[in-house]
Design a protein around this motif. Structure first.
Motif, PDB file in Angstrom:
ATOM      1  N   GLU A 150       2.413  -0.081   6.402  1.00 17.00           N
ATOM      2  CA  GLU A 150       2.188   0.748   7.149  1.00 17.00           C
ATOM      3  C   GLU A 150       4.469   1.381   7.957  1.00 17.00           C
ATOM      4  O   GLU A 150       4.400   2.411   8.982  1.00 17.00           O
ATOM      5  CB  GLU A 150       1.490   1.352   7.768  1.00 17.00           C
ATOM      6  CG  GLU A 150       0.413   1.245   7.001  1.00 17.00           C
ATOM      7  CD  GLU A 150      -1.006   1.579   7.600  1.00 17.00           C
ATOM      8  OE1 GLU A 150      -1.716   1.434   6.954  1.00 17.00           O
ATOM      9  OE2 GLU A 150      -1.327   2.351   8.972  1.00 17.00           O
ATOM     10  N   ALA A 151       4.988  -0.163   8.729  1.00 17.62           N
ATOM     11  CA  ALA A 151       6.078   0.483   9.103  1.00 17.62           C
ATOM     12  C   ALA A 151       7.471   0.705   8.474  1.00 17.62           C
ATOM     13  O   ALA A 151       7.731   1.637   8.911  1.00 17.62           O
ATOM     14  CB  ALA A 151       6.505  -1.531   9.805  1.00 17.62           C
ATOM     15  N   ALA A 152       6.330   1.412   7.185  1.00 18.92           N
ATOM     16  CA  ALA A 152       7.970   2.571   6.575  1.00 18.92           C
ATOM     17  C   ALA A 152       7.285   2.968   6.607  1.00 18.92           C
ATOM     18  O   ALA A 152       7.829   4.387   5.392  1.00 18.92           O
ATOM     19  CB  ALA A 152       7.553   1.673   4.793  1.00 18.92           C
ATOM     20  N   GLY A 153       6.422   4.216   7.279  1.00 17.21           N
ATOM     21  CA  GLY A 153       6.005   5.011   7.919  1.00 17.21           C
ATOM     22  C   GLY A 153       8.288   5.977   8.203  1.00 17.21           C
ATOM     23  O   GLY A 153       8.894   5.210   7.595  1.00 17.21           O
TER      24      GLY A 153
END
Lengths: 557, 467
Positions: free
Chosen positions: B38-41
């Motif tokens: 989710e850090a890949a937002g």
């Protein structure tokens, strides 16, 4: 870990009068960065836990809270940054080091042996030993458990078998276990996720008691109410970064905003919706979660053809259960669901899918894809037995593969070939496989849960466009997302969920503050808690009787 | 909620970072993995091209399957056979009195000791070859027309191998197919017994003209086995009863039922004093594949092997192209995704067990109608249990099972010839078979012994061991 704990104990033979060895501990994390490959899970996170304070780490699932705590507990090694205990930098290579430094952790998933007694579980890894033969000293261990549970007001029966205990008590055992290791700082990782409201309240009391006894606590959660009830200080983490530190009297709306984020506004170009007749009608739906607790408490919603109904809310407020109930994946306790003119309440998933419902599940790796299957196979995962993919008896491999090739180019799925296992694709492309599969058949209704979670920006835009395009063809769309931006940019109407209820259905043009308040469970007509500053109360539109509960469930629309 | 199910990432691939143990002493919280996804937002620091996906919880069976299909699978199998042969050779030397005594003089006459050992081992393995594939001696004599050696005599070893292999292929498939659906079928033995009972009963109770006789009894055997397997599948689907426990218990039930059944009036052969049923009608017996004249020369190979190959082809087709096979594999890999895609997991599991039962039942039929003719207490031998070994050796793939079944059949046939040597017992063959499977099932051991390059799956193995 076992060996390390042993060593630690050997050096402190007189320990276990719990809590007397050290003075309260001051912990500082400086610039912690943790990367997994290309991804930054923790990005320059700094935080200080003062002695004897309850420090809440607030953030959505996947924000990076647990990664940070695993770094602190020595389960992961940071790529950058340092950890200081009482001003002195220390290196934590494993849980043994953490315990030696006075840091204990209670995991979200308990690390207890179900068939052991409480005493045995507490002793496990730090066995009390008697005599030269190295026999276990049950009596001593039992006394230790009794002492610790008395000292901190944590009643547990030392002779009970763990599997017979309720979850709340098991958690208490975990806390006792940590305390017998003589730690001064406790990390509680989502401790309330598994608890009932009553157990939660008990836990909050226990936390206050531990604080009074001089322990520091790091409390990880995404639930605002709990944070406000016990925390001394709040650090909000979003997408691996600290986005703010707040005092517990900060308004809930501010915290919710910080958590969910307002940084990027992905505007999707779309025309005004032309809503038609209702496609999905949910009436008084009641659904239980996996623990049998009520997760959806009487929801009534309507999704019309040609519109996107967005469901906003902090994760864990019943959205998952709502969607699974609609898809026939979860038993419905009460209420009814209608799809066009059919009552589908008792229908199975296959029948619902065949009736023209597309489903993008929340957790694509678990529910949406078979990782070991090829891209082509995953593209027909719910239409494999239909023409032209196959019949009841045989698959038509060549048709499946040519169909896959078409979808791969239409949806721009980056894969080396249709025959590669879908598990080898990146997250964004995996999600595109699901979107391609669901949108390439004729739909009446699309149910999209967290459609862009963990997906790169390019894919997000693409998926959003596709969802709007589906709307424009006249399908109804039920969109559930914990990203407020996503809901606001896609939805034509926004239903805000809080604790299993729909608090309000608002227009996406409603000010974010107002929606933030609703997500925190505060409706306009409902009074705010006493410690909420006045200006936000004005934003909420009302200012009377400040001492009432900020629950707002009764005023559900 | 889904986040209460920790995704297990066994690979520990570069993208996913360290692997979490499965609730062991050093658990990495699953959120650690979710975090990086989710850090890949939109506002992540770097735009990750590859976001690792969440993985469903892996079952033990799944992990085992991965291990079974790791790299070097073929090499490992081959080396496992070699290793087993070496260990077998050591056992032979230890088991043979004169050779063992010769080892006392190892330092006095090492050459003689080694040559005695070599003679023993090479003649034993030589006999195994002669008994299972071809005896060069009889081949030569047939070519030169010496001693009236016929071609039937030359084909005899092959015929024996095929006779022994056929039922093993059936039971091997009966074990391999459920494996693909994530089920461990330990009940091949019981299902084979029920199949034998069904086939034999129809075979001696009804007389039908020509081929209908054996076709009917074959179908009856398959049906009996299928129903017996279906019970397990239905219990699993309905109540969650673990198929391993249920099948083991049902093996006992079937065995004891057989013992009772063959003594009943109308079933027991009145002309025989021992516990044996009436023989099936001659027309109901499987035709011999080398023709009727060959039968007199002792060539037992029968239609069973043809049916076994057809069954393997059928299973292979089902898994590759069958709609049900698609469901079966999906359920085997990921029940959650299968359910979400609208498949009925319970029905799939039940039908898989039914199908497996039918295959094992055909194995039982082959024992009776291929050779034994009548039911006795041990009419199916150990084919059910050996079928599990065959399935593992064949890496639970249909054609792999065929090769493994042929190998086991050859070893059984060759073992009979091998014991012609004094000091070598047939049990040795069983030991070698067990060793092969053991080495195949423990590929890490073989890879370590032969220092094979580590396959990516070895990480999964370590993860499993830690968990």
């Amino acid at each position: 870990m076992t060996a390390r704990v042993h060593k630690n104990l050997a050096h402190a033979p007189a320990m276990r009068s719990a809590g007397t060895r050290r003075s309260p501990l001051r912990l500082e994390l400086r610039g912690i960065t943790k990367r997994f490959g290309d991804l930054v899970a923790n990005d320059q996170i700094s935080l200080t836990v003062e002695p004897g304070e309850i420090h809440a780490l607030l953030g959505e699932n996947g924000a990076g809270k647990s990664t940070l705590m695993n770094v602190l507990y020595g389960l992961l090694q940071p790529d950058e940054g340092e950890i200081l205990v009482d001003g002195r930098p220390i290196k934590i290579k494993g849980p043994g080091d953490a315990i030696a430094a006075g840091i204990g952790m209670v995991h979200q998933h308990f690390m207890l042996v179900p068939v052991f007694t409480v005493t045995d579980n507490v002793m496990l890894g730090a066995e009390q030993i008697r005599g030269p033969g190295g026999f276990l000293d049950h009596a001593k261990a039992r006394k230790l458990v009794v002492d610790v549970s008395h000292q901190y007001g944590l009643p547990v029966d030392p002779d009970a078998v763990v599997e017979d205990l309720p979850i709340g008590v098991q958690q208490r055992v975990e806390i006792v276990k940590a305390l017998t290791r003589d730690v001064d700082l406790l990390i509680l990782d989502e401790p309330t996720a598994v608890l009932t409201p009553q157990e939660t309240d008990e836990l909050l009391d226990v936390m206050r008691g531990l604080k009074a006894a001089g322990k520091s606590i790091v409390f990880i959660t995404h639930k605002l109410r709990e944070v406000k009830a016990v925390a001394d200080r709040i650090t909000v983490i979003r997408r691996g970064r600290t986005v703010g530190t707040a005092a517990p009297d900060a308004p809930e709306s501010e915290l919710a905003d910080l958590m969910v984020g307002r940084s990027v506004l992905l505007r999707v170009e779309k025309d005004e919706a032309v809503p038609g007749r209702p496609v999905l009608s949910i009436a008084d739906l009641v659904v239980a979660d996996d623990r049998g607790l009520q997760a959806v408490g009487g929801i009534s919603l309507e999704v019309r053809a040609g519109e996107v109904l967005g469901v906003a809310g902090v994760q864990g407020n019943g959205q998952t259960e709502l969607v699974e109930a609609v898809m026939g994946l979860r038993p419905i306790a009460a209420g009814s669901i209608k799809l066009l003119d059919d009552d589908v309440t008792a229908w199975g998933t296959r029948k619902i899918l065949d009736a023209g419902v597309g489903y993008i599940p929340e957790d694509r790796g678990v529910d949406g894809l078979v990782r070991e299957f090829s891209v082509a196979e995953n593209l027909v995962l719910d239409t494999y037995a239909k023409s032209p993919n196959g019949t009841r008896f045989a698959l038509n491999r060549s048709k499946i593969e040519s169909g896959a090739a078409e979808k791969i180019s239409e949806y721009d799925i980056r894969t080396r070939s249709p025959l590669h296992a879908v598990g080898t694709l990146s997250g964004g492309n995996q999600q595109k496989v699901i979107v391609a599969r669901e949108l390439s058949r004729k739909l009446q209704l699309l149910v999209a849960a967290q459609p862009t979670r963990g997906v790169d920006v390019g894919s997000i835009e693409f998926i959003h466009k596709r969802i709007v395009a589906e709307r424009d063809t006249g399908s109804g769309v039920l969109l559930v997302s914990s990203e407020l931006d996503e809901v606001l940019s896609l939805a034509d109407r926004v239903a805000v969920m809080y604790r299993g209820r729909v608090l309000a259905i608002v227009s996406p043009d409603t000010p974010r503050d107002e929606i933030g308040l609703l997500m925190a469970g505060i409706t306009g007509k409902q009074p705010l808690p006493a410690d909420t500053p006045g200006e936000v109360r004005e934003a909420a539109g009302d200012t009377e009787t400040p001492d009432a509960e900020a629950d707002g469930e009764e005023t559900a629309s | 909620m889904s986040d209460e199910n920790p995704p297990i990432e066994p690979g520990g691939t570069p993208e996913t970072g360290p692997e979490p143990g499965k609730g062991g002493m050093l658990p990495v919280h699953p959120d650690a993995l979710r975090a990086d996804r989710e850090a890949a937002g939109p506002d992540a620091v770097r735009q990750p091209a590859d976001t690792p996906a969440p993985q469903p919880k892996r079952t033990l069976g799944q992990a085992f399957l991965d291990e079974l299909w790791a790299d070097n699978a073929f090499t490992v199998t081959l080396l496992a056979i070699v290793l087993a042969a070496i260990v077998g050779a050591v056992l032979m030397v230890l088991g043979d009195e004169p050779t063992r005594q010769q080892w006392a003089y190892f330092f006095y006459q090492p050459g003689k000791t080694l040559s005695a050992s070599w003679d023993l081992v090479s003649s034993a393995y030589g006999n195994m070859f002669k008994g299972s594939i071809i005896d060069p001696d009889s081949f030569n004599r047939w070519i030169w027309g010496v001693d009236n050696v016929t071609w039937q005599r030359v084909m005899y070893p092959i015929s024996e191998t095929l006779t022994f292999a056929a039922p093993l292929i059936f039971t091997g498939l009966a074990s391999a197919l459920p494996f693909r659906a994530g089920l461990f079928n330990i009940g091949g033995q019981g299902q084979a017994i029920m199949g034998a009972i069904g086939g034999a009963t129809v075979g001696f109770a009804f007389s039908a003209p020509g081929a209908t006789a054996w076709i009917l009894s074959t179908l009856a055997g398959a049906l009996f086995g299928a129903l017996y397997g279906l019970i397990v599948g239905v219990l699993k689907a309905r109540t969650g009863a673990h198929e391993v426990i249920v099948t083991i218990m049902m093996n006992y039930i079937a065995l004891l039922f057989l013992g009772w059944y063959i003594l009943q009036k109308g079933i027991h052969d009145p002309n025989r004093p021992d516990a044996i049923s009436k023989p099936v009608h001659p027309q109901a017996m499987f035709p011999k594949i080398f023709g009727p004249t060959a039968t007199d020369a002792g060539l037992r190979a029968n239609l069973g092997i043809v049916l076994a190959l057809l069954a393997a082809w059928g299973v292979s087709w089902l898994l590759r192209r069958g709609t049900f096979g698609f469901e079966l594999r999906a359920v085997g890999y990921n029940q959650d995704a299968a359910r979400t895609a609208g498949m009925s997991v319970g029905l799939t599991l039940a039908l898989t067990m039914g199908l497996a039962g039918a295959l094992a039942g055909l194995g039982g039929v082959t024992m009776v109608h291929g050779d034994a003719r009548a039911l006795s207490a041990d009419v199916v031998g150990q084919i059910g249990f050996n079928g599990i070994l065959v399935a593992l050796l064949g890496r639970v793939k249909p054609w792999g099972v065929v090769w493994a079944g042929l190998l086991f059949g050859a070893m059984t046939a060759g073992g009979l010839r091998m014991q012609a040597d004094p000091g070598i017992s047939t049990e040795l063959v069983t030991v070698i078979q067990a060793l092969i499977v053991m080495f195949v099932a423990a590929p890490m051991l073989v890879k370590a012994i032969f220092r094979l390059r580590k396959s990516p799956s070895s990480a999964a193995h370590v993860g499993l061991a830690q968990g």
